[in-house]
Design a protein around this motif. Structure first.
Motif, short mmCIF file in Angstrom:
data_model
loop_
_atom_site.label_atom_id
_atom_site.label_comp_id
_atom_site.label_asym_id
_atom_site.label_seq_id
_atom_site.Cartn_x
_atom_site.Cartn_y
_atom_site.Cartn_z
N ALA A 135 0.81 -1.22 0.00
CA ALA A 135 0.00 0.00 0.00
C ALA A 135 0.84 1.27 0.00
CB ALA A 135 -0.95 -0.01 1.20
N GLU A 136 2.00 1.22 0.65
CA GLU A 136 2.82 2.44 0.72
C GLU A 136 3.37 2.84 -0.64
OE1 GLU A 136 5.25 -0.91 2.81
OE2 GLU A 136 3.17 -0.22 2.76
N THR A 137 3.24 1.97 -1.63
CA THR A 137 3.64 2.34 -3.00
C THR A 137 2.82 3.53 -3.48
OG1 THR A 137 4.18 0.02 -3.44
CG2 THR A 137 3.90 1.45 -5.35
N ILE A 138 1.57 3.61 -3.05
CA ILE A 138 0.73 4.75 -3.43
C ILE A 138 1.37 6.05 -2.97
CG2 ILE A 138 -1.52 5.87 -3.03
CD1 ILE A 138 -2.71 3.01 -2.82
N ASP A 139 1.84 6.08 -1.73
CA ASP A 139 2.49 7.28 -1.21
C ASP A 139 3.77 7.59 -1.98
OD1 ASP A 139 0.52 7.44 0.73
OD2 ASP A 139 1.70 6.39 2.23
N ALA A 140 4.58 6.57 -2.23
CA ALA A 140 5.85 6.79 -2.92
C ALA A 140 5.64 7.39 -4.31
CB ALA A 140 6.62 5.48 -3.02
N LEU A 141 4.66 6.87 -5.03
CA LEU A 141 4.41 7.37 -6.39
C LEU A 141 3.78 8.75 -6.37
CD1 LEU A 141 3.24 4.05 -8.08
CD2 LEU A 141 5.49 5.13 -8.21
N MET A 142 2.91 9.01 -5.42
CA MET A 142 2.32 10.35 -5.31
C MET A 142 3.40 11.38 -4.95
SD MET A 142 -0.88 10.53 -6.13
CE MET A 142 -1.41 12.06 -5.34
N HIS A 143 4.30 11.03 -4.04
CA HIS A 143 5.37 11.96 -3.67
C HIS A 143 6.29 12.25 -4.85
CE1 HIS A 143 4.46 12.50 0.53
NE2 HIS A 143 4.51 11.20 0.79
N ALA A 144 6.42 11.30 -5.76
CA ALA A 144 7.30 11.48 -6.92
C ALA A 144 6.71 12.44 -7.96
CB ALA A 144 7.59 10.14 -7.57
N LEU A 145 5.41 12.65 -7.91
CA LEU A 145 4.75 13.52 -8.88
C LEU A 145 4.90 15.00 -8.52
CD1 LEU A 145 1.36 11.65 -9.42
CD2 LEU A 145 3.07 12.09 -11.19
N PRO A 146 4.95 15.87 -9.54
CA PRO A 146 4.89 17.30 -9.27
C PRO A 146 3.45 17.73 -9.03
CG PRO A 146 4.96 16.93 -11.62
CD PRO A 146 5.07 15.58 -10.97
N LYS A 147 3.26 18.93 -8.57
CA LYS A 147 1.91 19.47 -8.42
C LYS A 147 1.20 19.44 -9.77
CE LYS A 147 -0.62 23.55 -6.87
NZ LYS A 147 -0.51 24.93 -6.29
N GLY A 148 -0.02 18.96 -9.79
CA GLY A 148 -0.77 18.84 -11.03
C GLY A 148 -0.52 17.54 -11.77
#
Length: 204
Positions: A135-148
């Motif tokens: 589940a923490e993969t969701i956090d890791a991938l979201m943190h890797a994204l820029p705003k928008g």
């Protein structure tokens, strides 16, 4: 046919078990899931293209496996797709499909080499769930994204039944850190009566 790999997929308990499972499955993965009507790559790709119909935008296909997800992304119009997966045998299959600009491996027991802001679109198609990425993969991938940035992914029925996964999604949305653009429940592997939710989330 004997579904010796699919049947055991959702009972894997450790990263090492997961890596060994997909290494052994790589050569027959496509046929086995296709025999059961695997439709999630097409569903995610179509939803993502509807949200962002721009072929030139680079896409990181995280957990690309044998490349079926990359094929789906290419088929809807995305032209620049990079794949990342921890299983070398899966990457060999993905490379043979010829749809990726580049492919990157990583050690499944360590954090994936995600460079923050490198991609404005990240996908995880049939990747996050029991017996696969945690589940923490969701956090890791979201943190890797820029705003928008956009995160397009799926959670099958096994993951949806475990609040560990769905709570990660609702936390991002409820805190105002992301906006849910799309969510749809539908078929995943019809041959074994397994469904999945497809999500498109925009990072705030």
């Amino acid at each position: 046919m004997t579904d010796k790999f699919l049947d055991s997929t959702y009972n894997l308990d450790t990263p090492q078990e997961t890596e060994s499972h997909y290494k052994n499955w790589a050569a027959t993965y496509d046929k086995e899931v296709e025999d059961h009507g695997y439709v999630t790559p097409g569903r995610v790709a179509a939803a993502l293209w509807s949200a962002h119909p721009h072929p030139e935008t680079p896409v990181l296909d995280f957990g690309c496996g044998t490349g079926m997800s990359g094929q789906a992304l290419r088929s809807v119009g995305f032209e620049t797709i990079d794949g990342m997966d921890p299983t070398p045998k899966m990457l060999e299959e993905a490379n043979a499909k010829g749809v990726y600009r580049k492919l990157t491996g990583f050690d499944i027991t360590k954090p994936a080499p995600l460079k923050r802001g490198a991609y404005s679109i990240v996908t995880a198609i049939g990747v996050i769930g029991k017996g696969a990425a945690p589940a923490e993969t969701i956090d890791a991938l979201m943190h890797a994204l820029p705003k928008g940035g956009l995160f397009a992914f799926s959670l099958n029925d096994h993951a949806l039944a475990d609040h560990t996964f769905t709570c990660r999604v609702t936390d991002w949305v409820d805190m105002g850190a992301a906006r849910l653009l799309f969510r749809e429940h539908g078929p995943h592997l019809p041959g074994v009566n397994l469904n999945a939710d497809v999500y498109i989330i925009e990072k705030a």
